[in-house]
Design an enzyme around this catalytic site. Structure first.
Site, PDB file in Angstrom:
ATOM      1  N   THR A 211       0.172  31.730  67.912  1.00  0.00           N
ATOM      2  CA  THR A 211      -0.619  32.650  67.097  1.00  0.00           C
ATOM      3  C   THR A 211      -2.049  32.158  66.920  1.00  0.00           C
ATOM      4  OG1 THR A 211       1.427  33.210  65.942  1.00  0.00           O
ATOM      5  CG2 THR A 211      -0.611  33.947  64.920  1.00  0.00           C
TER       6      THR A 211
ATOM      7  N   TYR B 259      10.172  23.822  69.312  1.00  0.00           N
ATOM      8  CA  TYR B 259       9.878  25.263  69.294  1.00  0.00           C
ATOM      9  C   TYR B 259      10.589  25.891  70.483  1.00  0.00           C
ATOM     10  CZ  TYR B 259       6.965  29.541  69.073  1.00  0.00           C
ATOM     11  OH  TYR B 259       6.509  30.833  68.981  1.00  0.00           O
TER      12      TYR B 259
ATOM     13  N   LYS C 206      11.973  25.435  65.341  1.00  0.00           N
ATOM     14  CA  LYS C 206      11.496  26.800  65.124  1.00  0.00           C
ATOM     15  C   LYS C 206      12.219  27.640  66.162  1.00  0.00           C
ATOM     16  CE  LYS C 206       7.520  29.912  65.433  1.00  0.00           C
ATOM     17  NZ  LYS C 206       6.069  30.049  65.730  1.00  0.00           N
TER      18      LYS C 206
ATOM     19  N   ILE D  33       8.521  30.181  60.223  1.00  0.00           N
ATOM     20  CA  ILE D  33       7.141  29.983  60.662  1.00  0.00           C
ATOM     21  C   ILE D  33       6.662  31.361  61.073  1.00  0.00           C
ATOM     22  CG2 ILE D  33       5.595  28.853  62.293  1.00  0.00           C
ATOM     23  CD1 ILE D  33       7.447  26.462  62.296  1.00  0.00           C
TER      24      ILE D  33
END
Length: 293
Positions: A45, A133, A162, A204
């Site tokens: 992001t 992640y 995540k 998240i």
């Protein structure tokens, strides 16, 4: 303990395309004031693929400075090059981050053994807590719960995940392989309610860029067992969760933030601003959430 609503922070740019440090500092301060419980700079992001390494390190440094210990900073530090990932994690540790977010290597499609070796190399190179992640839609590979379990048991500083698989049952599967203290954070806003019901402890979040207070309240409701409030907030936020991802990447979130006057609606190529039809749907979702009139 990483818990609650952690924001996957956007990286603001000036109209010239340069990193807008002033806007970023104000944005992080606003996030903290709205109840965000963790800060995650330079992830997907944060447009990390289009940041230079110097810019990447600078954004991490600024985020840590502004946070000043008020919330944990989980620095994005992933790469599909193991040596590069090691360097980014070591910088995050030196800069004072509280943890590092390390994505599964994308594009080159390692095997499960390759994934193990990649994360093992990173873990050996730092004392920082590492959050894996796992995002198969972008990385095109999926770390299996068994591989994650091996890493969690072999390396004390691999402490959580995540999870952006979209499979809420993974929380239970990973609890069995990684242990009950392994930190499991959702990587998808829309399914975070179900994720926490399976035993997750937070998200998240991309939406929390735009609606940090609502996302923080939602996480607190789910984690405290207030199902009535959690469902009320889920219904209020769901159209926004969906609208900001009508187009890929961070385009939707940046458009929404520009409506709130927080950042310029500027992205780095190859990302582009949202179409007018998408903007109208984001506007409607923001009104539904009570963010704009």
């Amino acid at each position: 303990m990483l818990r609650g609503s952690l924001t996957a922070l956007v990286t603001p740019f000036e109209k010239s395309g340069r990193f807008d440090e002033k806007a970023f500092r104000a944005f992080v301060e606003w996030q903290l004031g709205e109840g965000t419980t963790g800060l995650v700079p330079v992830g997907t992001t944060g447009e990390s693929p289009t940041l230079s390494h110097d810019e990447h390190r600078h954004v991490v440094k600024v985020c840590i400075e502004v946070a000043n210990g008020r919330a944990p900073v989980v620095a994005g530090a992933g790469s599909n090059n193991t040596a590069e990932a090691v360097g980014l994690v070591q910088y995050a540790e030196k800069a004072g981050a509280d943890a590092a977010l390390v994505v599964t290597p994308y594009y080159n499609k390692p095997t499960q053994r390759g994934l193990y070796e990649h994360f093992a190399a990173v873990a050996r190179a730092t004392k920082l807590p590492i959050i894996i992640y796992n995002i198969p839609p972008r990385s095109v590979i999926d770390m299996m719960p068994e591989t994650m379990g091996r890493l969690a048991h072999d390396f004390k500083n691999i402490v959580g995940v995540k999870d952006a698989t979209g499979k809420v049952e993974r929380v239970s599967e990973q609890r069995m392989t990684c242990g009950k203290d392994f930190i499991q954070l959702s990587g998808e806003d829309a399914s975070a309610l179900g994720f926490n019901a399976h035993g997750g402890v937070g998200c998240i979040s991309v939406t929390s860029n735009v609606a940090p207070r609502l996302c923080a309240e939602f996480q607190e409701a789910t984690l405290s067992g207030d199902s009535v409030k959690a469902l009320e907030l889920q219904d209020r936020l769901l159209p926004l969760h969906k609208a900001i991802f009508l187009e890929p990447g961070v385009s939707g979130a940046k458009y929404a933030l520009s409506k709130l006057g927080k950042v310029e609606n500027v992205l780095r190529s190859p990302l582009v601003t949202v179409e007018e039809s998408t903007a109208a749907k984001i506007d409607a979702a923001m009104k539904h959430a009570g963010l704009i009139n």
